[in-house]
Design a protein around this motif. Sequence first.
Motif, PDB file in Angstrom:
ATOM      1  N   TYR A 138       3.543   0.042 -14.994  1.00  0.00           N
ATOM      2  CA  TYR A 138       2.636   0.623 -13.616  1.00  0.00           C
ATOM      3  C   TYR A 138       3.273   0.419 -12.540  1.00  0.00           C
ATOM      4  N   LEU A 139       3.683  -0.385 -11.753  1.00  0.00           N
ATOM      5  CA  LEU A 139       4.374  -0.129 -10.518  1.00  0.00           C
ATOM      6  C   LEU A 139       4.882   1.122 -10.576  1.00  0.00           C
TER       7      LEU A 139
ATOM      8  N   TRP B 268      -8.785  -5.961  -9.091  1.00  0.00           N
ATOM      9  CA  TRP B 268      -7.542  -4.837  -9.951  1.00  0.00           C
ATOM     10  C   TRP B 268      -8.216  -5.186 -11.296  1.00  0.00           C
TER      11      TRP B 268
ATOM     12  N   GLN C 132      -3.563   3.584  -1.605  1.00  0.00           N
ATOM     13  CA  GLN C 132      -3.765   3.169  -2.779  1.00  0.00           C
ATOM     14  C   GLN C 132      -3.123   1.864  -2.834  1.00  0.00           C
ATOM     15  N   ARG C 133      -3.694   0.869  -3.223  1.00  0.00           N
ATOM     16  CA  ARG C 133      -3.159  -0.501  -3.274  1.00  0.00           C
ATOM     17  C   ARG C 133      -2.603  -1.359  -4.258  1.00  0.00           C
ATOM     18  N   LEU C 134      -0.989  -1.523  -4.502  1.00  0.00           N
ATOM     19  CA  LEU C 134      -0.658  -1.906  -5.336  1.00  0.00           C
ATOM     20  C   LEU C 134      -0.460  -3.385  -5.586  1.00  0.00           C
TER      21      LEU C 134
ATOM     22  N   TYR D 199       0.600  -1.477  -0.361  1.00  0.00           N
ATOM     23  CA  TYR D 199       0.136  -0.166   0.109  1.00  0.00           C
ATOM     24  C   TYR D 199       1.008   1.175  -0.128  1.00  0.00           C
TER      25      TYR D 199
ATOM     26  N   SER E 177       3.363   4.732 -10.349  1.00  0.00           N
ATOM     27  CA  SER E 177       2.013   4.568  -9.898  1.00  0.00           C
ATOM     28  C   SER E 177       2.966   4.949  -8.306  1.00  0.00           C
ATOM     29  N   LEU E 178       4.199   4.454  -8.137  1.00  0.00           N
ATOM     30  CA  LEU E 178       4.987   5.160  -7.265  1.00  0.00           C
ATOM     31  C   LEU E 178       5.714   6.124  -7.504  1.00  0.00           C
TER      32      LEU E 178
END
Length: 293
Positions: A228-229, A196, A187-189, A169, A232-233
């Motif tokens: 995507y990861l 998802w 946000q949950r990764l 998260y 997002s970060l």
Amino acid sequence: MSDSGETLRHRIDGAGDLQAVVRTMKALSAANISQYERAVHALEVYFHTVELGLVACLRQPDLQLPTTFTRPKAARMTGVIVFGSDQGLVGQFNDLLVEFVTHALTDLPGDKQVWAVGERMRDRLQDAGLPLAGLFNVPNSVNAITALIGQLLLATEAAHEHGKLSHLYLFHNRPGAVAGQYEPISQRLLPLDAQWQNHLLAQPWQTHKLPETLGSSQQTLWALIREYLFVSLYRACAESLASENASRLAAMQRADKNIGEMLENLTQSYHQQRQDSIDAELFDVIAGFGNPA
């Protein structure tokens, strides 16, 4: 006991120097907000492109996400990344987020492993009794964000591969609708589970033609997941930095106002004291003139 004229003069000079520092910090914060907000805006378009690529992959027949990303580990350890600040003069920026994190973690599964971004955030999390797995420095520019995200990905991937991490998260402050305001969000990764995937597949495709992937669909999927990861970060960090500078700008505006009021009062006291001294000297001269020896 009232201050002497010399003491008041020193206090006025000191307040003026402090006001100059505060106004410089205001200017820097305003400039930093602009660069981070531009970065966030640019990421929105790119993030949407990455999501469309994932949708195209997920729509391919017999292609599924690797179990590394979809199935929680048996350890049920929840990883948490919290973006805060290294420096002070940011008002309640860190305190409000820690309160939000502490409340949210009670509803998350398993034991917690927390990575703090920012020394001030680290201190607040320790005071709250949360278990810390690592500390990362806050980037001082947009160009430095990439290096931080790389470090975060290495730390979380290592924990995930060793079976110590089942969920991941993000917690950070995001700029609000009103300028100068912000709000804590999460946000949950991981995991990239059916919920998802269904959220992505629910997005309408932009044309009537079905999407296809070129080359190896599995390799394309892996590349898009990592992107995507990463994005997002990166977006979470940029939004946090924009919020931090907005909070610092608001704090400096309040300080500038308070210093201005203090300067006005000190200046009035100084001039009043000078006038009283001049009046006293005039009275002495008049008294001496009326009573010659």
